[in-house]
Motif scaffolding. Sequence first.
Motif, PDB file in Angstrom:
ATOM      1  N   PRO A  37      40.770  35.096  51.275  1.00  0.00           N
ATOM      2  CA  PRO A  37      40.369  34.446  50.019  1.00  0.00           C
ATOM      3  C   PRO A  37      41.356  34.796  48.900  1.00  0.00           C
ATOM      4  O   PRO A  37      41.811  35.940  48.817  1.00  0.00           O
ATOM      5  N   GLU A  38      41.664  33.834  48.077  1.00  0.00           N
ATOM      6  CA  GLU A  38      42.551  34.082  46.942  1.00  0.00           C
ATOM      7  C   GLU A  38      41.980  33.388  45.715  1.00  0.00           C
ATOM      8  O   GLU A  38      41.540  32.246  45.779  1.00  0.00           O
ATOM      9  N   ILE A  39      41.951  34.099  44.615  1.00  0.00           N
ATOM     10  CA  ILE A  39      41.515  33.480  43.366  1.00  0.00           C
ATOM     11  C   ILE A  39      42.581  33.691  42.298  1.00  0.00           C
ATOM     12  O   ILE A  39      43.361  34.634  42.369  1.00  0.00           O
ATOM     13  N   PHE A  40      42.557  32.814  41.324  1.00  0.00           N
ATOM     14  CA  PHE A  40      43.531  32.872  40.244  1.00  0.00           C
ATOM     15  C   PHE A  40      42.828  33.261  38.947  1.00  0.00           C
ATOM     16  O   PHE A  40      41.726  32.800  38.682  1.00  0.00           O
ATOM     17  N   ALA A  41      43.464  34.080  38.179  1.00  0.00           N
ATOM     18  CA  ALA A  41      42.926  34.396  36.853  1.00  0.00           C
ATOM     19  C   ALA A  41      44.078  34.297  35.871  1.00  0.00           C
ATOM     20  O   ALA A  41      45.117  34.917  36.069  1.00  0.00           O
ATOM     21  N   SER A  42      43.887  33.489  34.852  1.00  0.00           N
ATOM     22  CA  SER A  42      44.982  33.349  33.897  1.00  0.00           C
ATOM     23  C   SER A  42      44.557  33.673  32.475  1.00  0.00           C
ATOM     24  O   SER A  42      45.239  33.357  31.528  1.00  0.00           O
ATOM     25  N   SER A  43      43.397  34.329  32.349  1.00  0.00           N
ATOM     26  CA  SER A  43      42.988  34.801  31.024  1.00  0.00           C
ATOM     27  C   SER A  43      42.153  36.058  31.206  1.00  0.00           C
ATOM     28  O   SER A  43      41.697  36.353  32.318  1.00  0.00           O
ATOM     29  N   LEU A  44      41.968  36.766  30.116  1.00  0.00           N
ATOM     30  CA  LEU A  44      41.151  37.980  30.140  1.00  0.00           C
ATOM     31  C   LEU A  44      39.763  37.670  30.697  1.00  0.00           C
ATOM     32  O   LEU A  44      39.236  38.393  31.546  1.00  0.00           O
ATOM     33  N   GLU A  45      39.166  36.592  30.219  1.00  0.00           N
ATOM     34  CA  GLU A  45      37.813  36.236  30.660  1.00  0.00           C
ATOM     35  C   GLU A  45      37.761  35.961  32.157  1.00  0.00           C
ATOM     36  O   GLU A  45      36.817  36.356  32.851  1.00  0.00           O
ATOM     37  N   GLU A  46      38.779  35.275  32.654  1.00  0.00           N
ATOM     38  CA  GLU A  46      38.803  34.982  34.094  1.00  0.00           C
ATOM     39  C   GLU A  46      38.983  36.255  34.922  1.00  0.00           C
ATOM     40  O   GLU A  46      38.431  36.365  36.013  1.00  0.00           O
ATOM     41  N   VAL A  47      39.740  37.194  34.386  1.00  0.00           N
ATOM     42  CA  VAL A  47      39.876  38.469  35.100  1.00  0.00           C
ATOM     43  C   VAL A  47      38.525  39.170  35.144  1.00  0.00           C
ATOM     44  O   VAL A  47      38.087  39.666  36.191  1.00  0.00           O
ATOM     45  N   ARG A  48      37.830  39.197  34.014  1.00  0.00           N
ATOM     46  CA  ARG A  48      36.506  39.847  33.975  1.00  0.00           C
ATOM     47  C   ARG A  48      35.554  39.205  34.975  1.00  0.00           C
ATOM     48  O   ARG A  48      34.826  39.878  35.692  1.00  0.00           O
ATOM     49  N   GLU A  49      35.580  37.878  34.973  1.00  0.00           N
ATOM     50  CA  GLU A  49      34.716  37.123  35.868  1.00  0.00           C
ATOM     51  C   GLU A  49      35.030  37.482  37.333  1.00  0.00           C
ATOM     52  O   GLU A  49      34.130  37.738  38.135  1.00  0.00           O
ATOM     53  N   ALA A  50      36.305  37.516  37.636  1.00  0.00           N
ATOM     54  CA  ALA A  50      36.735  37.835  39.002  1.00  0.00           C
ATOM     55  C   ALA A  50      36.252  39.228  39.397  1.00  0.00           C
ATOM     56  O   ALA A  50      35.747  39.442  40.504  1.00  0.00           O
ATOM     57  N   VAL A  51      36.381  40.173  38.479  1.00  0.00           N
ATOM     58  CA  VAL A  51      35.986  41.544  38.781  1.00  0.00           C
ATOM     59  C   VAL A  51      34.479  41.633  38.991  1.00  0.00           C
ATOM     60  O   VAL A  51      34.001  42.325  39.893  1.00  0.00           O
ATOM     61  N   ARG A  52      33.750  40.901  38.187  1.00  0.00           N
ATOM     62  CA  ARG A  52      32.290  40.974  38.310  1.00  0.00           C
ATOM     63  C   ARG A  52      31.789  40.337  39.603  1.00  0.00           C
ATOM     64  O   ARG A  52      30.772  40.737  40.144  1.00  0.00           O
ATOM     65  N   THR A  53      32.505  39.332  40.105  1.00  0.00           N
ATOM     66  CA  THR A  53      31.948  38.588  41.237  1.00  0.00           C
ATOM     67  C   THR A  53      32.511  38.983  42.604  1.00  0.00           C
ATOM     68  O   THR A  53      31.973  38.554  43.605  1.00  0.00           O
ATOM     69  N   HIS A  54      33.595  39.739  42.623  1.00  0.00           N
ATOM     70  CA  HIS A  54      34.162  40.090  43.931  1.00  0.00           C
ATOM     71  C   HIS A  54      34.099  41.587  44.181  1.00  0.00           C
ATOM     72  O   HIS A  54      34.587  42.360  43.361  1.00  0.00           O
ATOM     73  N   PRO A  55      33.521  41.962  45.299  1.00  0.00           N
ATOM     74  CA  PRO A  55      33.333  43.396  45.570  1.00  0.00           C
ATOM     75  C   PRO A  55      34.663  44.150  45.751  1.00  0.00           C
ATOM     76  O   PRO A  55      34.761  45.307  45.378  1.00  0.00           O
ATOM     77  N   ARG A  56      35.665  43.483  46.290  1.00  0.00           N
ATOM     78  CA  ARG A  56      36.941  44.191  46.457  1.00  0.00           C
ATOM     79  C   ARG A  56      38.114  43.281  46.154  1.00  0.00           C
ATOM     80  O   ARG A  56      38.212  42.177  46.680  1.00  0.00           O
ATOM     81  N   LEU A  57      38.973  43.762  45.293  1.00  0.00           N
ATOM     82  CA  LEU A  57      40.061  42.931  44.798  1.00  0.00           C
ATOM     83  C   LEU A  57      41.412  43.594  45.002  1.00  0.00           C
ATOM     84  O   LEU A  57      41.545  44.814  44.930  1.00  0.00           O
ATOM     85  N   ARG A  58      42.405  42.766  45.199  1.00  0.00           N
ATOM     86  CA  ARG A  58      43.783  43.258  45.263  1.00  0.00           C
ATOM     87  C   ARG A  58      44.592  42.427  44.270  1.00  0.00           C
ATOM     88  O   ARG A  58      44.864  41.259  44.506  1.00  0.00           O
ATOM     89  N   PRO A  59      44.931  42.997  43.136  1.00  0.00           N
ATOM     90  CA  PRO A  59      45.714  42.218  42.165  1.00  0.00           C
ATOM     91  C   PRO A  59      47.131  41.962  42.672  1.00  0.00           C
ATOM     92  O   PRO A  59      47.711  42.792  43.372  1.00  0.00           O
ATOM     93  N   LYS A  60      47.652  40.842  42.316  1.00  0.00           N
ATOM     94  CA  LYS A  60      49.035  40.531  42.650  1.00  0.00           C
ATOM     95  C   LYS A  60      49.707  39.881  41.454  1.00  0.00           C
ATOM     96  O   LYS A  60      49.148  38.991  40.823  1.00  0.00           O
ATOM     97  N   GLY A  61      50.895  40.358  41.151  1.00  0.00           N
ATOM     98  CA  GLY A  61      51.661  39.741  40.071  1.00  0.00           C
ATOM     99  C   GLY A  61      52.511  38.665  40.678  1.00  0.00           C
ATOM    100  O   GLY A  61      52.079  37.555  40.941  1.00  0.00           O
ATOM    101  N   GLY A  62      53.753  39.011  40.963  1.00  0.00           N
ATOM    102  CA  GLY A  62      54.637  38.043  41.617  1.00  0.00           C
ATOM    103  C   GLY A  62      54.708  38.243  43.120  1.00  0.00           C
ATOM    104  O   GLY A  62      55.212  37.398  43.833  1.00  0.00           O
ATOM    105  N   GLY A  63      54.274  39.397  43.606  1.00  0.00           N
ATOM    106  CA  GLY A  63      54.332  39.667  45.037  1.00  0.00           C
ATOM    107  C   GLY A  63      55.649  40.248  45.515  1.00  0.00           C
ATOM    108  O   GLY A  63      55.947  40.237  46.701  1.00  0.00           O
ATOM    109  N   SER A  64      56.444  40.797  44.596  1.00  0.00           N
ATOM    110  CA  SER A  64      57.767  41.305  44.998  1.00  0.00           C
ATOM    111  C   SER A  64      57.667  42.621  45.756  1.00  0.00           C
ATOM    112  O   SER A  64      58.634  43.060  46.358  1.00  0.00           O
ATOM    113  N   LYS A  65      56.493  43.265  45.684  1.00  0.00           N
ATOM    114  CA  LYS A  65      56.288  44.495  46.435  1.00  0.00           C
ATOM    115  C   LYS A  65      55.144  44.218  47.399  1.00  0.00           C
ATOM    116  O   LYS A  65      54.025  44.729  47.240  1.00  0.00           O
ATOM    117  N   PRO A  66      55.376  43.343  48.410  1.00  0.00           N
ATOM    118  CA  PRO A  66      54.267  42.828  49.220  1.00  0.00           C
ATOM    119  C   PRO A  66      53.460  43.922  49.918  1.00  0.00           C
ATOM    120  O   PRO A  66      52.269  43.730  50.158  1.00  0.00           O
TER     121      PRO A  66
END
Lengths: 348, 474
Positions: A2-31
């Motif tokens: 599963p992959e979700i996108f967050a492009s604002s502070l609110e979307e990040v908060r929402e993502a954190v509240r709804t997903h039990p485990r998250l792996r943030p990714k910026g550009g993916g240069s350190k895969p």
Amino acid sequence: MPEIFASSLEEVREAVRTHPRLRPKGGGSKPALSSPQEGETLLNLSGLKGILEYAPEEFVFTAYAGTPLKEIEATLRTHGQYLPFHPPLVEQGATLGGTVAAGLSGPMRERFGGLRDFILGVRFVDGEGRVVRGGGKVVKNAAGFPFHRLMVGSLGAFGVMVELSFKVFPYPRATRTLRVGFSKPEEALAALEGLRTLPLDLLALDLVPPTTLEMRIGGFPESLGRRLKRLQDVLKREGEVLAEDEAHWERVRDLAFLQESPIWVKVPSRLDLIPTLESLPLGPRRYMAGGDLLYAGLEPHGLKALRDGGIPHLVLRGAQEVLFPSPPEAFFAPIKRALDPKGRFPLG
Amino acid sequence: MGFLEELRALFPPGRLLTKEAELAPYESDALTAYRKRPLAVVLPERKEEVVEAVRLCYRHGVPFVARGSGTSLSGGSLPVEGGLVLALNRMNRILRLDPKARIAVVEPGVVNLEVSRRAAPFGLYYAPDPSSQPISTLGGNVAFNSGGAHCLKYGMTANHVLALEVVTPKGEVVHLGGQSLEGVGPDLHGFFVGTEGLLGVALEITLRLLPKPEAYHTLLAAYESLEAAGNAVSQVIQSGLLPGAMEIMDRLSIEAAEAAVKAGYPQVEALLIVELEGPKEEVEEEAKLLARVMGESGATEVRIAQSEGERQAIWKGRKAAFSAVGRLSPDYIVQDGVVPRSRLGEALREIGRLSQAYGLRVANVFHAGDGNLHPLVLYDGKKPGELERAEALAGEILKLCVRLGGSLTGEHGIGVEKKGYMAEMFAPEDLLAMERVKEALDPKGLANRGKVLPGYGQSPHQGGLKTDLGELYA
Ligand SMILES: Cc1cc2nc3c(=O)[nH]c(=O)nc-3n(C[C@H](O)[C@H](O)[C@H](O)COP(=O)(O)OP(=O)(O)OC[C@H]3O[C@@H](n4cnc5c(N)ncnc54)[C@H](O)[C@@H]3O)c2cc1C
Ligand SMILES: Cc1cc2nc3c(=O)[nH]c(=O)nc-3n(C[C@H](O)[C@H](O)[C@H](O)COP(=O)(O)OP(=O)(O)OC[C@H]3O[C@@H](n4cnc5c(N)ncnc54)[C@H](O)[C@@H]3O)c2cc1C
């Protein structure tokens, strides 16, 4: 996965509240760091970008964590400024947040210090979805717990960084590079040792094993010639002078020398550790910052040798177990528990 | 066994102080307006003794405060009523100084200046230089993330600490960081620096040393107004120069410094000190550019130090300014706010206005390159109500700094003095995150209880804001 996108502070908060485990990714240069593991949802932050504030006269900017460094550096350059810690993998898409989370600095860290010396503030979303700010937006500040420094090298363990503030400096007006070869590794190492304690203000001081030193100086065009001469005198060698050295160092900081290797690692090095490191089966490599920072390209047996030798390292690419050793439990675990009680984020 | 009996078993007589007369010197730090009587003071000589004492405190639930030289200006080393003071001055050994590695490993009671003194024969020095460097300890510097005149270019204490051995409030010993400039994993030692002793006691500190600059170019410029001096700072920055230090003093502090140490300063409205440093060829070129900038800045006089002696004379007045101001007034409060550099002029104008409004003199000495103000609020503690007025004025200045986008403290810490203003700078959730971290590492709330966090323990602060974070815990 599963992959979700967050492009604002609110979307990040929402993502954190709804997903039990998250792996943030910026550009993916350190895969190795940003690829989700079993049970994790990938939180893609590449849309969380843009510079929020930049006052060249203050030497400070604030940007969203997903902003590519390339974009930031382009903006800084129009005002003759730069990130003196010279973060790696810019061309490959490294973002500000990913660079902080991985804790990476490049060759020019020698002159003014590393990432940890330039980060001023952070706004992040903790494991409970709360927005927390640490540090500030001024070059000097000692108020409150320094959460911004906690983020350096955190691999996203304490929260998703949303905004970051940094100190910047004026870019040197001109630069030159001296490359000097020695006949034996011990000679190169001895020369490195000598240069470290001299007040030469080198922008970069690299050992390219086995026997080459590369030094970069920056400053007024009028003074560089004389400084270069002095460097040659100190080393008692003419060496090779790279006048147009920009492109060379950009390739170095983007770790182009690791290109062919399946595994990329960062190793906190030291002068007295270099002989030990040199006895291990490491691949292409370069010691930066006067020998304190090693980036190496490895095959699996090289990684095993590092681990068996008990040598701390961080894998940027090509392996599952990324951090060795684990952070000290008695101090790390309580902080992790305080900021990420449900264990949504990587590490611990 | 009771707490004191167990302490007695740990510390021989003479290193456990419990008598009133013995405790008196430890009742306050350099912010003498606050005083608290500790239960006891111990003088450890080895880190094992500190660890044992902290473990004892944990078992008995006794709060403790680590103390270096007590030069904190914000009540940071004020004892907790009925608690233990760990006075660390006797732990003053430099354990290792390795010039090749460019590091020094020190005990927390080592005095800041001692490190540079010992590194000097190798051409190295320890960069952070608080004005208190001849007396303050590295443990205190670490706790407060102390700074000095050179922070813009070289950063604060946090940037120069590579590793820490710490005893947590629960009595566990942890090693944070390493001996390399670089690390992997979370920068936990960087996080510890600046937490004002709330997360444990530093037992051993690894410092990075730097090559001593080869050449200096130090200049003193006189201006007809503070604003003109402030503008000159901006012009220097805009020219692309990166001086090691830029300091401003106003008329009141110039007069005080002159009366105290006769530095030979011109008697003007404002003085600016600019110091360039680096390789001699580079400094020569930079000095030419600086001369042009100064020429266009409206300076009425510019003096350039021609010798190390003249350079020291320029710095002498600046370094003596704080103590010299003591001659102008029986008491004063040193404030320590930060504003963005471009707002310095505005901040100083407003401070001038507030000084008038409150009827109290304010002297200004500051790290102009960092936007770090040090308004000295002069008052007479013997006059009823003046302390309160001075505190209120100091508080207004802090709020002003935050309003202009700055910080409550650049280097002196929050301590007890400024904790009432934390809510001006931080949102409730920011403070809650700090409280949670504190609580997780220090469940009994023992380490330097009552400092920094507005919601923690009882506030000894008289005025100021109080926040109630109770609802957020619910
Ligand atoms: C072999 C290879 C070649 C590539 N070549 C190119 C190329 O040529 N051009 C190109 O555009 N891209 C390329 N990419 C992709 C590119 O590398 C990524 O776009 C980019 O580098 C991301 O790096 P990052 O710094 O954002 O860190 P990431 O790798 O995304 O993350 C590093 C660490 O930071 C954490 N993290 C990231 N952001 C945050 C945050 N905000 N808060 C908390 N934690 C965070 C992650 O969880 C991870 O632990 C390539 C990738 C690979 C593997
Ligand atoms: C005249 C004068 C000038 C000053 N100038 C400056 C300046 O230019 N810049 C600046 O930054 N400060 C300055 N200060 C403030 C002060 O000197 C610094 O804050 C200094 O770092 C305090 O050191 P100390 O050893 O006196 O610590 P103390 O006052 O004893 O303690 C300060 C804090 O550190 C904690 N602490 C002490 N040791 C440890 C330890 N081992 N582990 C954990 N916590 C510990 C204490 O609990 C307390 O919270 C000045 C003070 C004076 C009196």
